[in-house]
Write an enzyme that holds these catalytic residues in place. Structure first.
Site, PDB file in Angstrom:
ATOM      1  N   CYS A  17       0.845  -1.190  -0.062  1.00 10.95           N
ATOM      2  CA  CYS A  17       0.095  -0.115   0.098  1.00 10.95           C
ATOM      3  C   CYS A  17       0.849   1.242  -0.141  1.00 10.95           C
ATOM      4  CB  CYS A  17      -1.037   0.127   1.247  1.00 10.95           C
ATOM      5  SG  CYS A  17      -2.379  -1.335   1.090  1.00 10.95           S
ATOM      6  N   HIS A 140      -8.583 -10.771 -14.568  1.00  8.71           N
ATOM      7  CA  HIS A 140      -8.104 -10.335 -15.739  1.00  8.71           C
ATOM      8  C   HIS A 140      -6.408  -9.971 -15.503  1.00  8.71           C
ATOM      9  CE1 HIS A 140      -7.942  -7.947 -19.545  1.00  8.71           C
ATOM     10  NE2 HIS A 140      -7.254  -7.077 -19.133  1.00  8.71           N
TER      11      HIS A 140
END
Length: 347
Positions: A17, A140
């Site tokens: 993060c 994806h």
């Protein structure tokens, strides 16, 4: 190159993060001159930078939708996948919901890193999904210059139990379910400063599911909830305060910290995201030492839940946390906003 010799963190410019675009820059990106599309069923959008979007289905149930992905914060491919997935799923728990499905997002430098390593990353993500009781239902992938992995996650929550980051109240006690210092310890490891007894600590914390969030949602006295991730405790607490028009008083000694974190800060193991967070939120802080600042602005990956709890619900929250093996101590309180005082002060 053998899989054993791979160090995934060498293939990315950021980690976990800490890769987040700074809040100041993000504000510029999200600014739009277009008329805002108003949907009365959209209960939570991006106005308060909450953890996920929430859509009211009109039958007493709301759908929660979120996505989160980043570059490697650890070298082990399986652990990277597990951490990234746990971090993404956490947004559902932070809204008080339960995850029901996830799809994967994978960017991979195919000509640099073996597809077998990408498979290990995906397997780590699948393991975390299984821990959360959901399927990794698809995804994806793209050929990318750096390895990236994460999830888009769907969850459900009773509409009356949605927990936002903007609905805290003055008088609430503040609780944090995981210790701070993930950015510091992972940086210390990259700099070969990490002591043997601290090896694996950050990974263990990052892989810990915030599943207790769904249980906290059933307690009326939990007035606001969010997870502490890339913007650090200061950033996410500031957003909670701004949304509710309150100020926070923190007790530094009561904030849970990973072992050794203050020592590593003194040795300079401070990630770049810390300074970006301070640049965005530092003006909201009261006077504090550089050490304290470095901890409060430390970017967390798959960090803990930050709760604002009314005093009468404190015992219920502690008892619920104990059911999940979490020992909670109040780290501060919220007070009425008053001019001339910093939004976040340390005692």
């Amino acid at each position: 190159m053998s899989e054993q010799a791979i160090r995934l963190t060498q293939y990315s410019h950021g980690a976990g993060c800490g890769c987040k675009i700074s809040p100041k820059v993000l504000e510029t990106i999200l600014h739009s001159e277009q008329a805002k599309f108003v949907d009365p069923n959209l209960l939570v959008g991006n106005e308060t930078r909450d953890d996920a979007a929430v859509y009211d289905l009109g039958n007493g149930t709301s759908i929660i939708s979120t996505t989160d992905f980043f570059m490697p914060i650890v070298d082990n491919p399986f652990d990277f996948g597990r951490i990234a997935a746990t971090n993404a799923i956490s947004d559902i728990f932070a809204m008080g919901g339960k995850p029901i499905m996830a799809i994967a997002i994978l960017g991979w430098p195919i000509n640099t890193l073996s597809p077998d390593i990408a498979r290990e990353v995906t397997e780590g993500g699948r393991f975390a999904c299984r821990q959360a009781g959901i399927a990794l239902a698809g995804g994806h992938s793209i050929d990318a210059p750096e390895p990236i992995f994460g999830l888009a996650v769907t969850g459900v929550v009773p509409t009356e139990r949605v927990k936002k980051n903007s609905t805290a109240q003055a008088g609430c006690k503040l609780f944090l379910t995981k210790p701070l210092g993930i950015g510091v310890l992972t940086t210390a490891e990259k700099k070969s400063l990490l002591k043997p007894e601290h090896q694996g600590l950050a990974t263990e914390v990052m892989c810990r599911m915030n599943v207790a969030g769904a249980a906290f949602a059933n307690i009326d006295g939990v007035k606001a909830m969010t997870d502490v991730t890339g913007f650090g405790l200061l950033g996410h607490l500031s957003e909670m305060c701004q949304g509710a028009g309150v100020q926070a008083l923190l007790c530094y000694q009561d904030i849970p910290k990973l072992p050794g974190v203050e020592e590593y800060i003194a040795l300079g193991a401070v990630p770049g995201g810390t300074e970006r967070n301070f640049a965005s939120y530092g003006h909201l802080m009261g006077d504090m030492s550089r050490e304290v600042r470095s901890l409060l602005c430390d970017p967390q990956t798959s960090g803990g839940l930050l709760l604002a709890v009314t005093p009468d619900a404190e015992d219920d929250v502690k008892a619920t946390a104990a059911e999940f093996g979490i020992d909670l101590t109040a780290i501060g309180e919220l007070v009425e906003a008053r001019g001339g005082r910093a939004m976040v002060e340390i005692r």
